[in-house]
Write a protein that holds these residues in place. Structure first.
Motif, PDB file in Angstrom:
ATOM      1  N   HIS A   1       0.974  -1.296   0.017  1.00  0.00           N
ATOM      2  CA  HIS A   1       0.010  -0.049   0.003  1.00  0.00           C
ATOM      3  C   HIS A   1       1.062   1.029  -0.060  1.00  0.00           C
TER       4      HIS A   1
ATOM      5  N   SER B   1       0.586   5.151   0.714  1.00  0.00           N
ATOM      6  CA  SER B   1      -0.087   6.147   1.244  1.00  0.00           C
ATOM      7  C   SER B   1      -0.177   7.729   0.401  1.00  0.00           C
TER       8      SER B   1
ATOM      9  N   TRP C   1      -2.016   2.816   7.096  1.00  0.00           N
ATOM     10  CA  TRP C   1      -2.543   1.807   6.130  1.00  0.00           C
ATOM     11  C   TRP C   1      -3.540   0.922   6.789  1.00  0.00           C
TER      12      TRP C   1
END
Length: 714
Positions: A108, A110, A121
């Protein structure tokens, strides 16, 4: 000395700028590249898993849902702007091994955030339960990335997602079996709480109305012991829930039982024996031998069940003793009784128990730090003091040592005073003493005055029980309904002292009318305040008075009255009630028009110049209209407080501490008070329903005053 992130970033920038300076001559493009420093590696201490610190191995957190992970990210300063103006992104990575042995990865990135803030996350819902999940993060400024948080001496973060609530706890007790009637007020007992789930780290518990608490086992899933002190009779329930290491909570287990009345004292002497008796009979325990300085048949405190007490003369013969111990002072116990000191100028002992050349404990009075006397309970190196002993004044004193908490506590007149102190009592297996304490050279600190109803308990005396022991029921001392007068006096309803009416004081009766049958009748508008009559005073000479005191102003008392002022803007202060001596009022209640308030004024002596204590309630003069205002004065000798009530209620401004109460010998005055040693402040208006009580009424009883019926004093 540790350096901050900004310090390190400046050092790094200085080093890079220095090398860039050397490089500019040969390669200007290289200098531009050197101006962009990569973000700093995220530090482990700046990483959180569901709000918990980053950890691995046995310290890894367990969570009750797929967590949100966060990381504080930093980008160092550049030539163009400070670090706070830089933006960075968090690049997160998580991985685990699934049930088939395959490694799973999730990533992931941000949004861009200012340097120094936290990126987060929310991990996906497919994170499997009961599986070790690892994660790490790095920062990226759009041009370069930092090292991973797990690199260069860092560490990965781990967690385990727990999707199962713990089992309901088990509760058992030999002291308080379920549905039993064995629990008693004032006696501790133990519950054992356990769980079949091996990850339980705490048990949350509560009782009906409290207390509430949390108990933690020595190891996950282990049992705990919960101690409980019943403080009231009736049904009781312990409710417990288990909490596992992920924070999941089990269903509730209820353990219900019944609490019965406390055990009687271990020893109890009323000291109400007939005059001339050589020993005091015991309600429980052995009889107490009386010295020749003890005289039975002395007075007893009003408002209690006691009829007589014992008087001790303060000499070596003024004592009582059963010649045996009454209690084990190393265990929980309490001792108390009613006392009236004849002298307070030295250490005086109400009760003690002999140890080796010293008392194991003492309950009594002693000079305080400012030489003023205080009540005292001493045991095991601790001393609790409080309250104000007064010569000739009754008080109930009780000392409690709770071995469970190790605290010594003192109650005076049913109220806890002073600050509980930690005590370490020693064995005191000698004889229990009333009126003296053991010293190295013999007995000393002898009591001079009255003693009654001495009780010794081998359990906790709970606060409500202490309040009941020290309570004194208010007694009606007079009720003047002011409905009629004969021979210049208005009678007291039960044959007590009448109120003698002066010139300017008349009983006004309700006007008869025939409006019920005469359509031309004009109803009267000037009705008496309460009932069929009231007392009207002319404001010049009019007043009413008894020929003797109605209440003992040196002890607890209550006076109530209904009053309506004739003027909406009186010219001077006017007193509605007072009682005092030759030169001053022990108390008076007056209206002060310049302040628009009713005042209760109490003085410290029968002296026209005596210091005054004043409390007040705001009020508007009613100008001869309306139902009047209901006033009540309360002096509570147990708490040394005065209160002024208006229409059934008081306030902080109408309450004060007062230690100077004195015994007035003058009659109750209605409609006047002392001013500079002479009578004055005559009231112009109407007065009705004067009630007087020996003792302090409570709020609910005050609400019942002034309506023509007797209040409940119960």
């Amino acid at each position: 000395m540790p350096r901050s992130r900004r310090t390190w970033s400046r050092l790094r920038r200085a080093a890079v700028v220095g090398s860039a300076t050397l490089t500019v001559v040969a390669a200007p493009s290289a200098a531009l590249a050197a101006d962009n420093l990569p973000p700093l590696r995220p530090l482990v201490q700046d990483l959180k898993t569901g709000g918990r610190a980053c950890a691995t191995g046995s310290e890894r957190p367990y969570v009750s849902e797929s967590p949100r992970v966060t990381a504080a990210l930093y980008d160092p300063e550049s030539d163009d702007q400070p670090a706070e103006g830089n933006f960075v992104q968090g690049e997160f990575e998580a991985w685990w091994t699934d049930a088939d042995g395959a490694e799973q990865h999730r990533t992931h990135t941000s949004s861009r955030l200012p340097s120094g803030t936290s990126a987060y996350w929310q991990l996906p819902d497919d994170v499997p339960p009961n599986t070790v999940v690892s994660w790490r993060v790095r920062a990226h400024d759009g041009k370069a990335a930092s090292a991973w948080s797990s690199e260069d001496g860092g560490s990965v973060c781990e967690f385990v997602y727990d999707d199962e609530n713990p089992a309901k706890p088990t509760v058992s007790s030999t002291d308080f079996p379920e549905d039993s009637w064995t629990a008693r007020v004032g006696e501790y007992g133990t519950f054992t709480v356990g769980s079949s789930s091996d990850d339980v780290v705490a048990y949350r518990y509560s009782y009906i109305g409290g207390p509430y608490g949390t108990a933690s086992p020595e190891k996950p899933g282990g049992p705990v012991s919960i101690r409980f002190l019943p403080v009231d009779t009736g049904p009781e329930t312990l409710s417990v829930q288990a909490v596992d290491r992920s924070g999941r909570i089990s269903g509730r287990t209820d353990h219900s039982f019944f609490v019965v009345a406390p055990r009687a004292p271990a020893a109890h002497w009323n000291l109400a024996d007939p005059a001339g008796t050589k020993s005091a009979a015991a309600e429980t325990g052995p009889a107490a031998r009386a010295g020749t300085g003890v005289a039975f048949g002395a007075g007893a405190p009003d408002g209690t069940a006691l009829k007589t007490t014992a008087s001790l003369d303060g000499t070596g013969h003024g004592y009582l003793s059963p010649d045996t111990a009454a209690v084990d002072t190393r265990r929980t116990f309490a001792v108390g009784g009613w006392v009236r000191p004849a002298r307070t100028d030295a250490v005086r002992t109400v009760a003690s128990q002999d140890a080796d050349g010293a008392p194991g404990f003492t309950l009594g009075l002693r000079p305080g730090s400012d030489s003023a006397p205080v009540w005292s309970f001493r045991i095991g190196g601790a001393q609790v003091t409080g309250g104000t002993p007064e010569t000739g004044e009754w008080a109930h004193v009780l000392g409690l040592y709770d071995a469970e908490t190790g605290l010594a506590t003192l109650y005076v007149n049913g109220h806890e005073v002073g600050t509980p102190q930690k005590a370490a009592p020693v064995e005191a297996a000698g004889a229990f003493q009333i009126g003296r304490a053991r010293g190295a050279a013999g007995y000393r600190d002898r009591w001079q005055g009255e003693v009654g109803d001495v009780r010794v308990y081998d359990r906790v005396v709970v606060p409500a029980e202490a309040a009941e022991l020290g309570a004194r029921t208010a007694r009606l001392a007079g009720h003047w309904s002011l409905e009629s007068a004969a021979d210049g006096a208005s009678p007291e309803l039960y044959g007590g002292a009448p109120l003698q009416l002066s010139d300017g004081a008349t009983i006004r009766r309700a006007v008869e009318d025939d409006c019920a049958v005469n359509p031309d009748c004009v109803p009267p508008t000037d009705y008496p305040l309460v009932g069929d009559g009231d007392l009207t005073l002319d404001g010049t000479t009019g007043h009413a008075a008894t020929d003797r005191p109605v209440v003992d102003t040196g002890d607890s008392f209550t006076i109530g009255v209904v009053v309506r002022l004739a003027d909406s803007d009186p010219e001077h202060p006017m007193t509605v009630l007072s009682q005092g001596g030759e030169h001053a009022d022990a108390f008076k209640v007056r209206y002060v028009p310049t302040e628009h308030e009713w005042q209760l004024v109490v003085t410290g002596a029968d002296d026209s110049g005596a210091a005054e204590t004043v409390v007040a309630r705001e009020a508007v003069a009613d100008g001869g209209e309306g139902q009047g205002q209901r006033l009540a004065v309360v002096y509570d000798d147990a708490t040394d407080q005065i209160k002024l009530y208006l229409d059934g209620y008081t306030s902080d401004e109408a309450t004060a501490t007062f230690h100077g109460a004195w015994h007035s010998d003058g009659g109750l005055q209605v409609g006047r008070g002392h001013v500079d040693g002479a009578w004055g402040e005559y009231l112009r208006g109407s007065v009705d329903e004067v009630h007087a009580f020996s003792g302090a009424l409570n709020q609910s009883d005050i609400l019942g005053l002034g309506f023509g019926t007797e209040p409940c004093v119960c």
